[in-house]
Every structure is written in structure tokens, then in C-alpha cells.
Enzyme design. Sequence first.
Site, mmCIF file in Angstrom:
data_model
loop_
_atom_site.group_PDB
_atom_site.id
_atom_site.type_symbol
_atom_site.label_atom_id
_atom_site.label_comp_id
_atom_site.label_asym_id
_atom_site.label_seq_id
_atom_site.Cartn_x
_atom_site.Cartn_y
_atom_site.Cartn_z
ATOM 1 N N GLU A 205 0.808 -1.173 -0.214
ATOM 2 C CA GLU A 205 0.102 0.035 -0.090
ATOM 3 C C GLU A 205 0.937 1.301 0.042
ATOM 4 O O GLU A 205 0.508 2.107 0.634
ATOM 5 C CB GLU A 205 -1.002 0.068 1.063
ATOM 6 C CG GLU A 205 -2.043 -1.213 0.951
ATOM 7 C CD GLU A 205 -3.025 -1.232 2.192
ATOM 8 O OE1 GLU A 205 -2.798 -0.740 3.222
ATOM 9 O OE2 GLU A 205 -3.879 -2.095 2.053
ATOM 10 N N GLU A 322 -4.994 -8.332 -1.677
ATOM 11 C CA GLU A 322 -5.444 -7.959 -0.511
ATOM 12 C C GLU A 322 -6.856 -7.567 -0.547
ATOM 13 O O GLU A 322 -6.990 -6.649 -1.231
ATOM 14 C CB GLU A 322 -4.740 -7.548 0.607
ATOM 15 C CG GLU A 322 -5.160 -7.293 1.794
ATOM 16 C CD GLU A 322 -4.130 -6.337 2.867
ATOM 17 O OE1 GLU A 322 -3.090 -6.702 2.708
ATOM 18 O OE2 GLU A 322 -4.740 -5.602 3.421
#
Length: 520
Positions: A205, A322
Site C-alpha cells: 500500500e 489483499e
Amino acid sequence: MGIQIRLMGRCSWIYYLLCLCFIVVNVEGDATENGSVLIHGKSLIGKIDDDFVCATLDWWPPEKCDYGRCSWGLASLLNLDLNNKILLNAVKAFSPLKIRLGGTLQDKLIYGTEDYHHPCTPFVHNTSQLFHFTQGCLPLHRWDELNSFFKKAGAKIIFGLNALAGKSFQSSYAVGPWNYTNAESFIRYTVKKNYIIHGWELGNELSGKGIGKSISADQYASDVVALRNIIQNVYKGVEPKPLVIAPGGFFDANWFKEFVTKAGKSVDVVTHHIYNLGPGVDDHLTEKILDPSYLDGEASTFKSLKNILRTSATSATTWVGEAGGAYNSGHHLVSDAFVYSFWYLDQLGMSAIYDTRTYCRQTLIGGNYGLLDTKTFIPNPDYYSALLWHRLMGRQVLTTSFLGTKKIRAYAHCAKQSQGITVLLLNLSNQTSVQAKLAITFVKVPYERKKLREEYHLTAQSQNIHSQTMLLNGNILSVNKDGDIPPLKPLYVDPSKPIVIGPLSVVFAHIPNAIIPACT
């Protein structure tokens, strides 16, 4: 009339739609509607990996709390009980299950290899630190234990590497080249021990605006080239080599386009994350999950990323690396309950349409969105949804639509390891049952005259969608005293009859004699 239409396997798709418009969506009483599942039998719309279903294991310590609730317990890669029988059996049931090891704290993780000359200590909660935890360390003996478990369970491992190593921070940006010294030492140790890694993923991220910190697309591409060079060098003479995977972040079209262009052939898989339901504290999660328009919203992300890859020179494929739906650990009795299977299965079906090859669920265990309960390891409803998908839905994705109520979500694939096709139907209505007839173009044989249809009806215990107990064909799904995963047995149904999808239920239907060109 329905039988006549199903036999018209060689009529055109447009003619099909015109015919069906006159015969479906007839309401029979207040509680039942009719509809048709339209499946194009000649060509595929997408493909997935044979081991499409994937789950994650994270690094969060017990002190990870959200909104005053601490839901992680002993589910970290550093402290998870690897001797638990249910855990072992839950993973083995997939044969294999992809497991992605990573998460926010992977970018603060050091590996206790020979080059690291400091005490190998765990993460410590500290609100003044990035992500509210200090740097942590993975001891090599724990890595040995994890790999022993993965080998016994038959898991395929994707390991997320620390992409912030060596970088300096300028406001919200992480700048400078990746210092891969510790990562390379860790990879060398892994190869020396003959541990099989399916893929090495760089970072978590940090794409686009990033979470906590971000790295420019240009620098990220350079760092991935460095990882590719390490893999080529360390795995010299080893085939197949592990996949190089990145960036494991939230989709930003401009950032991803630049990254894919500059990374070139160095990246094998482009990963992105999905938390499209908003924060776990949101009291309206259930309404979002049961709203077809809301569910449709994520299609634009899948479509945009597919187009970026299609129009670039890369041969990379795309994964959801994810996806927990609701961020900050989910919401108890929503993301660990029956209702979440509507979101989860819809995501699997939708992502597959856009050539997403693998979909990693956050988490296998940990937080309020685990496939397994964090404290007891008992499978939550989504575990059984994932296992049925894995066993029934094949690699080839078929163009599918539903003519009738918008509360039905419909997906179809060629059947897995068997003849015919498998249809997935989700009924988001809390009041109406739907009788669905199948309309398949280019079908080669009159399938309703052959083998019985196999149906798997999933419902919530006591019709409570916030229950953590799932029923298959009216029978409770639960592990036995030895921790064995229960068998998932179908009902056998006369194929000339419509598929009945009850209110707030899920149906997988395997039609073994629907022989179509797309699946042959």
C-alpha cells in the site's frame, strides 16, 4: 417453454434475448419471481488461475486495535499456533491454497539473517511511530517453523518484502532507492533451506497516495527491477523461478500506468487491494453488501486495470493481493458472518470476469474478517464459500447475465476437473425466492435429459444473516472433534426443473451435461 428455449443451443445470442424477454420475470405470488440465467457458450470472457482463491496472514500483534476493539489476538505470523489441527486441515482442504504473507507492518519488518547484527525483537506498540508500531524482526527459527507448516499443509506462499528499507521520508513520501541487502540475505537463506516460494512481492500500500507513505511510480519500478535481478541471481539454475509481484496497493490509474510501463518485463504480477465497503466501524455495511448498485461500483477498478495491462507491452497478469472489504479489521458479526459471503463471492465472480488471476482474502485468520475465527480457529461462513468456489469454479469464465430481478447476481465458469459448467447465484432479496431457468447458447447436447444437476444451497442458521454458522442444503457446517473440515455434499436435482434461490441465499449449481465450445 423453458425446455424449448434451452434446446435452441445454436440460435444467436441476440435472438435469445428477444425470445426470453417474453417469457421471464413473471411474478408468481408475492414471494416468488421467475428469471433466466443467460450464458454464452461459444467464447470466454476471462481466465483465472486454477488456485484462484488465496488468503492472507498478517504481522499485526495483539495490541493492534481499531475503534477501541482489539481483534487480532494471536493471529500474527510471529505468534500463530501452527500446531492447531483446524488450521492445518483448513489449509489442506484446498490442495493448494495460496497464502500471501504480508500487510502494513511488512514495510517495518527486518529479517534476522547473518547480516543483521542487532537483537531480533518483535513489534512494539508506539503511537509516535509510523503505523503506530516500532520496527519488528522475523527470527529465522520462526521462518523455519512457518515453512514446515506450509509444506505440511501444501500451501503456495507469496512473501511480502519490506519496500521502505533504506528510504528517507519527506513528508508523506518515501524517497531514494530500495536497500535490498537484508531482503537479499533473507531470500538467499530461503533458497539455501530449499523453501519453495511462489512469489516475492515488494511493498504494501505504497502506490498512489499510499497509506502512511508513498513511493513514486518511477522509483517503485526501479526497485522492482532490482528485485528481479536478485531473483535471477539467487535462483540461478532453479526453475521455475518465483514470481516478481508488485505493488500491492490501492489502484490509482495514472500511477499504475506509469509503473507498469516502466517496470516492463521485470514484474510478473500487478497486485492491488480492495476495501470498497469503507471503515469497519460503519453501521451501514450490511445495506451496502445487499445493494446491487453498490456492488457494481468496483467493476470500474477491474476494468481500468485490465485495460492498462492490455494496452501496455507487459505480459504481467493482475491479482487482488489483499481484500478485506471493510478496512481497519472489519466488523464483528458482519465481516465474519454469513452476510459477508454476498460481498465476497460477488467479488470473486466480478474480478474473474476482468481476468483477475488470483484473489487474496484478508485474512485466513486475524481481525474480524478472517476465514477462520481468530480465537477458536473454527471456520466462518466465508471459509466454506471459498472452498466451494475453489472446488467447483474452473479457470474459464463465461459471459453470464440474469434476466429478471436485479437482486440476483449470476456468474458461470466451466466446471472444475469435471464436465459441464458451474453457475453461482446470489439472492440479495430478503423476501423473494427466484426460480431461475438456464438459457445457454451453443450448447451441444440437450443437457436436461442427462445427468442430474448438483446443487449447493448456502443459508444462514435461523435465517439470521449475522450468524457465524452456515448451512449447506439445510445442514450445519462444522468441524468435528478432530478438527476435520466437513464434506460438502450436493443435492441432486432433476435438470428440467428451475434452480430455486431462496431469499438471502447462495447457490452453486453444477450442470455436468452442459457441453459448450467454450469449455472444450
